[in-house]
Design a protein around this motif. Structure first.
Motif, PDB file in Angstrom:
ATOM      1  N   ALA A  51       5.084  -3.905  -3.891  1.00 24.14           N
ATOM      2  CA  ALA A  51       6.315  -4.430  -4.501  1.00 24.14           C
ATOM      3  C   ALA A  51       6.886  -5.595  -3.695  1.00 24.14           C
ATOM      4  CB  ALA A  51       7.358  -3.318  -4.629  1.00 24.14           C
TER       5      ALA A  51
ATOM      6  N   GLY B 219       2.363  -8.755  -1.983  1.00 19.74           N
ATOM      7  CA  GLY B 219       1.765  -7.658  -2.738  1.00 19.74           C
ATOM      8  C   GLY B 219       1.925  -7.813  -4.242  1.00 19.74           C
TER       9      GLY B 219
ATOM     10  N   SER C  69      11.701  -0.865   0.933  1.00 16.87           N
ATOM     11  CA  SER C  69      12.589  -1.242   2.046  1.00 16.87           C
ATOM     12  C   SER C  69      12.838  -2.743   2.042  1.00 16.87           C
ATOM     13  CB  SER C  69      11.995  -0.800   3.383  1.00 16.87           C
ATOM     14  OG  SER C  69      10.682  -1.290   3.532  1.00 16.87           O
TER      15      SER C  69
ATOM     16  N   ALA D  91       7.636   5.816  -2.288  1.00 16.62           N
ATOM     17  CA  ALA D  91       7.459   6.711  -1.138  1.00 16.62           C
ATOM     18  C   ALA D  91       7.086   5.890   0.091  1.00 16.62           C
ATOM     19  CB  ALA D  91       6.365   7.744  -1.434  1.00 16.62           C
TER      20      ALA D  91
ATOM     21  N   HIS E 124       4.549   6.781   5.834  1.00 15.17           N
ATOM     22  CA  HIS E 124       4.493   7.861   6.822  1.00 15.17           C
ATOM     23  C   HIS E 124       4.455   9.247   6.180  1.00 15.17           C
ATOM     24  CE1 HIS E 124       6.173   4.464   9.113  1.00 15.17           C
ATOM     25  NE2 HIS E 124       5.397   4.928  10.055  1.00 15.17           N
TER      26      HIS E 124
ATOM     27  N   LEU F  91      -0.481  -3.663   2.602  1.00 16.83           N
ATOM     28  CA  LEU F  91       0.413  -4.791   2.914  1.00 16.83           C
ATOM     29  C   LEU F  91       1.726  -4.332   3.545  1.00 16.83           C
ATOM     30  CD1 LEU F  91      -0.525  -5.474  -0.505  1.00 16.83           C
ATOM     31  CD2 LEU F  91      -0.184  -7.656   0.617  1.00 16.83           C
TER      32      LEU F  91
ATOM     33  N   LYS G  53       7.498  -7.547   9.521  1.00 13.17           N
ATOM     34  CA  LYS G  53       6.738  -8.798   9.733  1.00 13.17           C
ATOM     35  C   LYS G  53       7.467  -9.908  10.496  1.00 13.17           C
ATOM     36  CE  LYS G  53       8.162 -10.858   5.383  1.00 13.17           C
ATOM     37  NZ  LYS G  53       7.860 -11.683   4.245  1.00 13.17           N
TER      38      LYS G  53
ATOM     39  N   ASN H 142       6.282   1.372  12.267  1.00  5.86           N
ATOM     40  CA  ASN H 142       5.973   1.012  10.871  1.00  5.86           C
ATOM     41  C   ASN H 142       4.562   0.435  10.733  1.00  5.86           C
ATOM     42  OD1 ASN H 142       6.996   1.258   8.264  1.00  5.86           O
ATOM     43  ND2 ASN H 142       7.435  -0.930   8.133  1.00  5.86           N
TER      44      ASN H 142
ATOM     45  N   SER I 228      -3.649  -6.565   5.354  1.00  2.95           N
ATOM     46  CA  SER I 228      -2.914  -7.820   5.537  1.00  2.95           C
ATOM     47  C   SER I 228      -2.778  -8.039   7.033  1.00  2.95           C
ATOM     48  CB  SER I 228      -1.488  -7.696   4.993  1.00  2.95           C
ATOM     49  OG  SER I 228      -1.478  -7.600   3.623  1.00  2.95           O
ATOM     50  N   SER I 229      -3.664  -8.850   7.587  1.00  2.00           N
ATOM     51  CA  SER I 229      -3.517  -9.181   9.003  1.00  2.00           C
ATOM     52  C   SER I 229      -2.868 -10.558   9.098  1.00  2.00           C
ATOM     53  CB  SER I 229      -4.863  -9.110   9.712  1.00  2.00           C
ATOM     54  OG  SER I 229      -4.674  -9.241  11.105  1.00  2.00           O
TER      55      SER I 229
ATOM     56  N   TYR J 157       4.391  -8.236  17.207  1.00  2.00           N
ATOM     57  CA  TYR J 157       3.936  -8.152  15.816  1.00  2.00           C
ATOM     58  C   TYR J 157       2.433  -8.439  15.740  1.00  2.00           C
ATOM     59  CZ  TYR J 157       3.047  -9.941  11.094  1.00  2.00           C
ATOM     60  OH  TYR J 157       2.505 -10.195   9.854  1.00  2.00           O
TER      61      TYR J 157
ATOM     62  N   TYR K  29      -3.816 -13.959   7.396  1.00  2.00           N
ATOM     63  CA  TYR K  29      -3.057 -14.994   6.697  1.00  2.00           C
ATOM     64  C   TYR K  29      -2.442 -15.953   7.700  1.00  2.00           C
ATOM     65  CZ  TYR K  29      -2.197 -10.983   3.412  1.00  2.00           C
ATOM     66  OH  TYR K  29      -2.260  -9.868   2.611  1.00  2.00           O
TER      67      TYR K  29
ATOM     68  N   ASN L 228       0.588 -19.146   7.172  1.00  2.00           N
ATOM     69  CA  ASN L 228       1.966 -18.997   6.673  1.00  2.00           C
ATOM     70  C   ASN L 228       1.988 -18.890   5.153  1.00  2.00           C
ATOM     71  OD1 ASN L 228       2.028 -20.304   9.343  1.00  2.00           O
ATOM     72  ND2 ASN L 228       4.222 -20.171   9.037  1.00  2.00           N
ATOM     73  N   ALA L 229       2.258 -17.693   4.656  1.00  2.00           N
ATOM     74  CA  ALA L 229       2.330 -17.504   3.207  1.00  2.00           C
ATOM     75  C   ALA L 229       3.558 -18.232   2.668  1.00  2.00           C
ATOM     76  CB  ALA L 229       2.426 -16.017   2.887  1.00  2.00           C
TER      77      ALA L 229
ATOM     78  N   ASN M 203      11.066 -17.553   7.254  1.00  2.00           N
ATOM     79  CA  ASN M 203      10.073 -18.623   7.279  1.00  2.00           C
ATOM     80  C   ASN M 203      10.666 -19.955   6.831  1.00  2.00           C
ATOM     81  OD1 ASN M 203       8.242 -16.750   8.103  1.00  2.00           O
ATOM     82  ND2 ASN M 203       7.317 -16.448   6.104  1.00  2.00           N
TER      83      ASN M 203
HETATM   84  N1  LIG Z   1       4.627 -13.549   4.682  1.00  2.00           N
HETATM   85  C1  LIG Z   1       3.760 -14.076   5.570  1.00  2.00           C
HETATM   86  O1  LIG Z   1       3.775 -15.284   5.860  1.00  2.00           O
HETATM   87  C2  LIG Z   1       2.727 -13.193   6.220  1.00  2.00           C
HETATM   88  C3  LIG Z   1       1.817 -13.783   7.126  1.00  2.00           C
HETATM   89  C4  LIG Z   1       0.852 -12.970   7.720  1.00  2.00           C
HETATM   90  C5  LIG Z   1       0.781 -11.622   7.400  1.00  2.00           C
HETATM   91  N2  LIG Z   1       1.675 -11.085   6.539  1.00  2.00           N
HETATM   92  C6  LIG Z   1       1.585  -9.652   6.231  1.00  2.00           C
HETATM   93  O2  LIG Z   1       1.498  -9.488   4.830  1.00  2.00           O
HETATM   94  C7  LIG Z   1       2.054  -8.244   4.444  1.00  2.00           C
HETATM   95  C8  LIG Z   1       3.018  -8.450   3.297  1.00  2.00           C
HETATM   96  O3  LIG Z   1       4.017  -9.357   3.704  1.00  2.00           O
HETATM   97  P1  LIG Z   1       5.153  -9.874   2.707  1.00  2.00           P
HETATM   98  O4  LIG Z   1       5.500 -11.244   3.160  1.00  2.00           O
HETATM   99  O5  LIG Z   1       4.774  -9.630   1.320  1.00  2.00           O
HETATM  100  O6  LIG Z   1       6.348  -8.908   3.145  1.00  2.00           O
HETATM  101  P2  LIG Z   1       7.299  -7.986   2.259  1.00  2.00           P
HETATM  102  O7  LIG Z   1       8.312  -7.441   3.215  1.00  2.00           O
HETATM  103  O8  LIG Z   1       7.774  -8.712   1.058  1.00  2.00           O
HETATM  104  O9  LIG Z   1       6.302  -6.834   1.774  1.00  2.00           O
HETATM  105  C9  LIG Z   1       6.097  -5.626   2.475  1.00  2.00           C
HETATM  106  C10 LIG Z   1       6.167  -4.500   1.453  1.00  2.00           C
HETATM  107  O10 LIG Z   1       5.862  -3.261   2.111  1.00  2.00           O
HETATM  108  C11 LIG Z   1       6.870  -2.301   1.807  1.00  2.00           C
HETATM  109  N3  LIG Z   1       6.961  -1.416   2.984  1.00  2.00           N
HETATM  110  C12 LIG Z   1       7.301  -1.743   4.251  1.00  2.00           C
HETATM  111  N4  LIG Z   1       7.265  -0.662   5.042  1.00  2.00           N
HETATM  112  C13 LIG Z   1       6.881   0.383   4.258  1.00  2.00           C
HETATM  113  C14 LIG Z   1       6.661   1.761   4.501  1.00  2.00           C
HETATM  114  N5  LIG Z   1       6.884   2.299   5.704  1.00  2.00           N
HETATM  115  N6  LIG Z   1       6.256   2.547   3.469  1.00  2.00           N
HETATM  116  C15 LIG Z   1       6.064   2.012   2.217  1.00  2.00           C
HETATM  117  N7  LIG Z   1       6.254   0.713   1.936  1.00  2.00           N
HETATM  118  C16 LIG Z   1       6.669  -0.091   2.940  1.00  2.00           C
HETATM  119  C17 LIG Z   1       8.125  -3.105   1.553  1.00  2.00           C
HETATM  120  O11 LIG Z   1       9.095  -2.435   0.759  1.00  2.00           O
HETATM  121  C18 LIG Z   1       7.554  -4.343   0.848  1.00  2.00           C
HETATM  122  O12 LIG Z   1       7.453  -4.140  -0.546  1.00  2.00           O
HETATM  123  C19 LIG Z   1       2.676  -7.656   5.702  1.00  2.00           C
HETATM  124  O13 LIG Z   1       1.776  -6.713   6.231  1.00  2.00           O
HETATM  125  C20 LIG Z   1       2.785  -8.842   6.636  1.00  2.00           C
HETATM  126  O14 LIG Z   1       2.712  -8.455   7.986  1.00  2.00           O
HETATM  127  C21 LIG Z   1       2.645 -11.828   5.933  1.00  2.00           C
END
Ligand SMILES: NC(=O)c1ccc[n+]([C@@H]2O[C@H](COP(=O)([O-])OP(=O)(O)OC[C@H]3O[C@@H](n4cnc5c(N)ncnc54)[C@H](O)[C@@H]3O)[C@@H](O)[C@H]2O)c1
Length: 324
Positions: free
Chosen positions: A9, A13, A34, A50, A53, A73, A77, A92, A115-116, A141, A168, A170-171, A189
């Protein structure tokens, strides 16, 4: 394939789910919302509210869905926050991943996509950064992501699963079709900060340092469009399934843009100036970071198609306008 998307979500993702569904895969999202948004969910996918953990719930849902693969994912972050609250990141990111991996082993899920992040490399010792670049995270991190990659490496070595670690850069940007426009919560970002300033959510913004050894003195980063990231997930999943091998791969455009280039292009695209100023350097910011994206092209036939300055900024602007 039946793909269980943990963190589906969220910002990245939700784009991944859209691409998987379009390719004919079945998708179940597992997310605690969250930072993710219910409005990011696709009507064609299932959803479980849910936490990662919750091992009992994880196992029940993986079994009920008969998952073939997991895409993970869900994580915290913010690199800066990971240095002031490392326990949150250990819990987390590391503990959550161990719980999920354990559940996958119990439920016979043999394919895992992580997602690294380019944060596993730390300060570059050479550019562009390819996958053989030393891993030496400069923040906690990045350390958490490397630990999860290494754990997955052992699981594979022990014959338990195959995995892809997608590093990744910078998304950035939003859905090129304009359908997904749930804004990231509390974004840190550059692009969201620029856009928040451009549309008046923030009064002003600071460019941290203009005395770096780059063409215009500001930091250069590799921005990868989220729709490009999404297509790479589908290809990586299909690759590890077909090849029965692991994959560690950079997802970047292979090209860097400077902060000033971004700011000036944003002023042009939104059609007016906004309040930005040059401030001092931020501690720990390398002057340039950009990927070598050759491995993803060679193995997956993937390359960035939407990661040019115009598309990154226009899709971000469109998403912000929809939310105003
Ligand atoms: N955004 C970037 O530039 C970037 C770069 C490198 C890596 N990443 C990685 O990509 C992944 C997704 O990043 P994003 O930008 O979409 O972030 P985001 O915060 O939008 O997405 C993370 C999702 O995980 C859920 N989540 C977090 N902790 C949780 C838990 N304990 N249980 C269930 N759900 C949980 C959140 O509700 C959220 O929907 C992350 O792992 C992040 O480390 C992101």
């Amino acid at each position: 394939m039946r793909v269980f998307v943990v963190g589906g979500a969220g910002y990245i993702g939700s784009h991944v789910c859209k691409t998987l569904l379009a390719a004919g895969h079945d998708v179940m999202v597992y997310d605690n919302l969250s930072t993710g948004l219910a409005t990011n969910l696709r009507p064609e996918s299932g959803f479980v509210l849910a936490d990662v953990h919750d091992g009992v719930r994880l196992r029940a849902e993986l079994d009920a869905f008969r998952a073939d693969a997991v895409i993970h994912l869900a994580a915290s972050k913010a690199a800066g926050e990971s240095m002031t609250d490392p326990a949150k990141y250990a819990w987390n990111n590391i503990s959550g991943s161990v719980e999920l991996i354990d559940a996958c082993l119990d439920c016979g899920v043999g394919l895992f996509l992580l997602s690294s992040s380019a944060a596993v490399y730390g300060d570059p010792v050479r550019l562009p950064i390819d996958e053989t670049h030393p891993t030496n995270p400069a923040n906690f991190y990045g350390f958490t992501k490397l630990e999860i990659e290494r754990t997955l490496g052992w699981m594979s070595r022990l014959g338990k699963m195959h995995f892809a670690a997608l590093r990744y850069f910078n998304a950035a940007g939003y859905d090129v079709d304009g359908e997904l426009c749930g804004l990231e919560r509390n974004p840190a970002n550059l692009l969201p900060v620029i856009m928040e300033t451009a549309v008046g959510i923030r009064p002003s913004m600071t460019v941290f340092g203009n005395d770096y050894p780059t063409a215009d003195g500001t930091c250069v980063r590799d921005y990868i469009h989220v729709s490009d990231l999404a297509s790479a997930h589908r290809l990586a999943l299909e690759w590890i399934d077909a090849e029965k091998k692991d994959l560690t791969v950079n997802l970047g455009s292979g090209h860097g843009y400077s902060v000033l280039e971004m700011v000036k292009a944003a002023e042009r695209i939104v059609g007016h100036g906004f309040d930005w100023s040059i401030g001092p350097r931020r501690e720990g910011d390398p002057s340039e970071l950009y990927a070598c994206a050759a491995k993803a092209k060679e193995l997956l036939g993937w390359e960035a198609r939407h990661s040019d300055l115009e598309t990154l900024l226009k899709t971000t602007h469109a998403a912000y306008l929809k939310n105003l």
